[in-house]
Design a protein around this motif. Structure first.
Motif, PDB file in Angstrom:
ATOM      1  N   ALA A  17       0.832  -1.207   0.000  1.00  0.00           N
ATOM      2  CA  ALA A  17       0.000   0.000   0.000  1.00  0.00           C
ATOM      3  C   ALA A  17       0.863   1.253   0.000  1.00  0.00           C
ATOM      4  O   ALA A  17       1.952   1.283   0.574  1.00  0.00           O
ATOM      5  CB  ALA A  17      -0.924  -0.001   1.211  1.00  0.00           C
ATOM      6  N   ASN A  18       0.354   2.278  -0.660  1.00  0.00           N
ATOM      7  CA  ASN A  18       1.070   3.536  -0.829  1.00  0.00           C
ATOM      8  C   ASN A  18       0.134   4.683  -0.452  1.00  0.00           C
ATOM      9  O   ASN A  18      -1.012   4.722  -0.904  1.00  0.00           O
ATOM     10  CB  ASN A  18       1.528   3.651  -2.287  1.00  0.00           C
ATOM     11  CG  ASN A  18       2.123   4.988  -2.627  1.00  0.00           C
ATOM     12  OD1 ASN A  18       1.400   5.934  -2.926  1.00  0.00           O
ATOM     13  ND2 ASN A  18       3.438   5.083  -2.597  1.00  0.00           N
ATOM     14  N   ALA A 161       0.792  16.584   4.565  1.00  0.00           N
ATOM     15  CA  ALA A 161       2.019  15.789   4.500  1.00  0.00           C
ATOM     16  C   ALA A 161       2.746  15.748   5.839  1.00  0.00           C
ATOM     17  O   ALA A 161       3.287  14.716   6.234  1.00  0.00           O
ATOM     18  CB  ALA A 161       2.949  16.346   3.426  1.00  0.00           C
ATOM     19  N   LEU A 162       2.766  16.866   6.549  1.00  0.00           N
ATOM     20  CA  LEU A 162       3.483  16.917   7.827  1.00  0.00           C
ATOM     21  C   LEU A 162       2.869  15.989   8.867  1.00  0.00           C
ATOM     22  O   LEU A 162       3.549  15.563   9.802  1.00  0.00           O
ATOM     23  CB  LEU A 162       3.501  18.358   8.349  1.00  0.00           C
ATOM     24  CG  LEU A 162       4.347  19.326   7.517  1.00  0.00           C
ATOM     25  CD1 LEU A 162       4.005  20.776   7.879  1.00  0.00           C
ATOM     26  CD2 LEU A 162       5.826  19.071   7.720  1.00  0.00           C
ATOM     27  N   GLN A 163       1.604  15.655   8.695  1.00  0.00           N
ATOM     28  CA  GLN A 163       0.920  14.796   9.669  1.00  0.00           C
ATOM     29  C   GLN A 163       1.463  13.368   9.668  1.00  0.00           C
ATOM     30  O   GLN A 163       1.179  12.592  10.583  1.00  0.00           O
ATOM     31  CB  GLN A 163      -0.576  14.765   9.382  1.00  0.00           C
ATOM     32  CG  GLN A 163      -0.937  14.170   8.031  1.00  0.00           C
ATOM     33  CD  GLN A 163      -2.278  14.662   7.533  1.00  0.00           C
ATOM     34  OE1 GLN A 163      -2.667  15.800   7.774  1.00  0.00           O
ATOM     35  NE2 GLN A 163      -2.998  13.800   6.848  1.00  0.00           N
ATOM     36  N   PHE A 164       2.261  13.011   8.654  1.00  0.00           N
ATOM     37  CA  PHE A 164       2.859  11.683   8.612  1.00  0.00           C
ATOM     38  C   PHE A 164       4.291  11.678   9.150  1.00  0.00           C
ATOM     39  O   PHE A 164       4.899  10.619   9.269  1.00  0.00           O
ATOM     40  CB  PHE A 164       2.874  11.150   7.167  1.00  0.00           C
ATOM     41  CG  PHE A 164       1.510  11.067   6.553  1.00  0.00           C
ATOM     42  CD1 PHE A 164       0.521  10.270   7.102  1.00  0.00           C
ATOM     43  CD2 PHE A 164       1.197  11.803   5.423  1.00  0.00           C
ATOM     44  CE1 PHE A 164      -0.739  10.194   6.547  1.00  0.00           C
ATOM     45  CE2 PHE A 164      -0.050  11.738   4.842  1.00  0.00           C
ATOM     46  CZ  PHE A 164      -1.030  10.932   5.409  1.00  0.00           C
ATOM     47  N   ILE A 165       4.822  12.854   9.447  1.00  0.00           N
ATOM     48  CA  ILE A 165       6.220  12.952   9.868  1.00  0.00           C
ATOM     49  C   ILE A 165       6.287  12.936  11.390  1.00  0.00           C
ATOM     50  O   ILE A 165       5.765  13.836  12.057  1.00  0.00           O
ATOM     51  CB  ILE A 165       6.870  14.234   9.323  1.00  0.00           C
ATOM     52  CG1 ILE A 165       6.802  14.238   7.787  1.00  0.00           C
ATOM     53  CG2 ILE A 165       8.310  14.337   9.796  1.00  0.00           C
ATOM     54  CD1 ILE A 165       7.388  15.478   7.152  1.00  0.00           C
ATOM     55  N   PRO A 166       6.915  11.935  11.981  1.00  0.00           N
ATOM     56  CA  PRO A 166       6.934  11.819  13.447  1.00  0.00           C
ATOM     57  C   PRO A 166       7.746  12.925  14.097  1.00  0.00           C
ATOM     58  O   PRO A 166       8.592  13.569  13.475  1.00  0.00           O
ATOM     59  CB  PRO A 166       7.555  10.441  13.687  1.00  0.00           C
ATOM     60  CG  PRO A 166       8.342  10.153  12.457  1.00  0.00           C
ATOM     61  CD  PRO A 166       7.598  10.803  11.330  1.00  0.00           C
ATOM     62  N   HIS A 167       7.467  13.145  15.367  1.00  0.00           N
ATOM     63  CA  HIS A 167       8.150  14.184  16.136  1.00  0.00           C
ATOM     64  C   HIS A 167       9.666  13.990  16.111  1.00  0.00           C
ATOM     65  O   HIS A 167      10.428  14.965  16.089  1.00  0.00           O
ATOM     66  CB  HIS A 167       7.664  14.180  17.581  1.00  0.00           C
ATOM     67  CG  HIS A 167       6.176  14.219  17.728  1.00  0.00           C
ATOM     68  ND1 HIS A 167       5.369  14.967  16.904  1.00  0.00           N
ATOM     69  CD2 HIS A 167       5.345  13.606  18.617  1.00  0.00           C
ATOM     70  CE1 HIS A 167       4.099  14.814  17.270  1.00  0.00           C
ATOM     71  NE2 HIS A 167       4.063  13.991  18.304  1.00  0.00           N
ATOM     72  N   ASP A 207      -1.588   3.526  14.082  1.00  0.00           N
ATOM     73  CA  ASP A 207      -1.108   2.159  13.883  1.00  0.00           C
ATOM     74  C   ASP A 207      -1.091   1.793  12.404  1.00  0.00           C
ATOM     75  O   ASP A 207      -0.148   1.149  11.917  1.00  0.00           O
ATOM     76  CB  ASP A 207      -1.977   1.167  14.655  1.00  0.00           C
ATOM     77  CG  ASP A 207      -1.676   1.151  16.145  1.00  0.00           C
ATOM     78  OD1 ASP A 207      -0.637   1.717  16.548  1.00  0.00           O
ATOM     79  OD2 ASP A 207      -2.478   0.585  16.910  1.00  0.00           O
ATOM     80  N   VAL A 208      -2.136   2.192  11.670  1.00  0.00           N
ATOM     81  CA  VAL A 208      -2.192   1.891  10.235  1.00  0.00           C
ATOM     82  C   VAL A 208      -1.044   2.582   9.513  1.00  0.00           C
ATOM     83  O   VAL A 208      -0.324   1.971   8.714  1.00  0.00           O
ATOM     84  CB  VAL A 208      -3.548   2.314   9.638  1.00  0.00           C
ATOM     85  CG1 VAL A 208      -3.519   2.168   8.109  1.00  0.00           C
ATOM     86  CG2 VAL A 208      -4.684   1.490  10.224  1.00  0.00           C
ATOM     87  N   LEU A 212       2.363   1.242   7.463  1.00  0.00           N
ATOM     88  CA  LEU A 212       2.606   1.610   6.066  1.00  0.00           C
ATOM     89  C   LEU A 212       3.992   2.214   5.885  1.00  0.00           C
ATOM     90  O   LEU A 212       4.677   1.955   4.889  1.00  0.00           O
ATOM     91  CB  LEU A 212       1.555   2.618   5.602  1.00  0.00           C
ATOM     92  CG  LEU A 212       0.138   2.095   5.363  1.00  0.00           C
ATOM     93  CD1 LEU A 212      -0.807   3.261   5.103  1.00  0.00           C
ATOM     94  CD2 LEU A 212       0.123   1.136   4.188  1.00  0.00           C
ATOM     95  N   LEU A 213       4.395   3.049   6.835  1.00  0.00           N
ATOM     96  CA  LEU A 213       5.666   3.757   6.733  1.00  0.00           C
ATOM     97  C   LEU A 213       6.819   3.002   7.380  1.00  0.00           C
ATOM     98  O   LEU A 213       7.953   3.479   7.364  1.00  0.00           O
ATOM     99  CB  LEU A 213       5.525   5.138   7.381  1.00  0.00           C
ATOM    100  CG  LEU A 213       4.477   6.055   6.738  1.00  0.00           C
ATOM    101  CD1 LEU A 213       4.255   7.297   7.592  1.00  0.00           C
ATOM    102  CD2 LEU A 213       4.898   6.445   5.332  1.00  0.00           C
ATOM    103  N   ASN A 214       6.511   1.861   7.972  1.00  0.00           N
ATOM    104  CA  ASN A 214       7.523   1.055   8.654  1.00  0.00           C
ATOM    105  C   ASN A 214       8.246   1.872   9.717  1.00  0.00           C
ATOM    106  O   ASN A 214       9.479   1.879   9.801  1.00  0.00           O
ATOM    107  CB  ASN A 214       8.530   0.487   7.647  1.00  0.00           C
ATOM    108  CG  ASN A 214       9.379  -0.623   8.255  1.00  0.00           C
ATOM    109  OD1 ASN A 214       8.953  -1.313   9.181  1.00  0.00           O
ATOM    110  ND2 ASN A 214      10.582  -0.822   7.721  1.00  0.00           N
TER     111      ASN A 214
END
Length: 271
Positions: A17-18, A161-167, A207-208, A212-214
């Motif tokens: 999945a992408n 996009a920033l919402q996928f970048i961890p702290h 979690d999802v 996806l991003l490992n």
């Protein structure tokens, strides 16, 4: 398939999945595969409103670009824009001024392949590889390739996009560095999921995306107040950082967000 991963036209693995293709599925597009739909459906089972949030994010993009064009901006850098669809940044900008220039930036080979195929004959639109976590390299590439004139204001667009970048990746530091490198009069347009009204969705949704991003154990969930510092050093345009539908709606009726929409957006100007 005989033990081999399925391959798409660009050579990418369609069995994994992408996120860009999942968003395409949320928008009703056709550039997605079974793995993308399965992952997207897992998210929709947790929060069905995610599909509406994706649609509202695209509408916010159109309003933000028109607002920026009305203020004289003619150069746009769209970071992590996702798969091309309708009413992309360059299309909205050129509808306001045919001389507008747009640079799309992404590090996703799926997005790069699609975007380059679609924009191959567009003299005023370019596609480069990069990401917001390496702002200096991103802007240097735009300058060195003659894509952006940094003697004039430019609008940087970072939607969803920033919402996928961890702290732990320090995205605030990257945005601040990008801000410092932009000329005065430049703008930042940004949207971000905020969990103020859906704290129950934080863990299952994260979690999802972590899978996806490992990125096991990483956390990127933020509230409205957590997102606000991305605009440090910018003067926020009215009405500020607000739910997407409340940001300069085309019609008064649009100010009431659909139940469950938990995504905010805003536009700031560097003095």
């Amino acid at each position: 398939m005989s033990g081999e991963a399925a391959r798409g036209p660009g050579g990418f693995d369609t069995s994994v999945a992408n996120i860009a293709r999942m968003n395409d599925y949320f928008l009703g597009g056709k550039d997605n595969f079974a793995a993308d739909r399965e992952a997207a459906d897992r998210l929709l089972a947790i929060a069905p409103e995610i599909k509406d949030m994706t649609v509202e994010n695209r509408r916010f993009l159109g309003r933000a670009v028109r607002y920026l064009c009305a203020r004289g901006v003619r150069q746009f850098i769209d970071v992590s824009a996702g798969l091309p669809t309708r009413n992309n940044t360059h299309q909205v900008a050129r509808s306001q001024d045919p001389g507008s220039v747009t640079v799309y930036v992404d590090d996703d080979p799926v997005v790069l392949s699609h975007a380059r195929a679609i924009l191959v004959d567009s003299a005023s639109s370019s596609v480069i590889e990069g990401d917001i976590l390496h702002p200096r390299e991103l802007l240097d590439r735009c300058r060195d390739d003659g894509l952006i004139d940094f003697e004039r204001p430019v609008a940087v667009i970072i939607l969803g996009a920033l919402q996928f970048i961890p702290h732990s990746d320090e995205p605030f530091k990257s945005v601040a560095l990008l801000r410092d490198m932009l000329p005065g009069g430049s703008h930042l347009a940004l949207s971000h999921a905020v969990f103020d009204n859906r704290p129950d969705a934080v863990t299952p949704v994260e979690d999802v995306y972590r899978a996806l991003l490992n990125r096991p154990g990483e956390n990127a969930a933020r509230t409205l107040d957590d997102v606000r510092p991305f605009f440090d050093g910018f003067d926020l345009a009215e009405p500020g950082l607000v739910p997407l539908r409340a940001w300069r709606p085309d019609r008064p009726v649009d100010t009431a967000p659909p139940k469950g929409i938990w995504m905010a957006g805003g536009v700031g100007r560097k003095p």
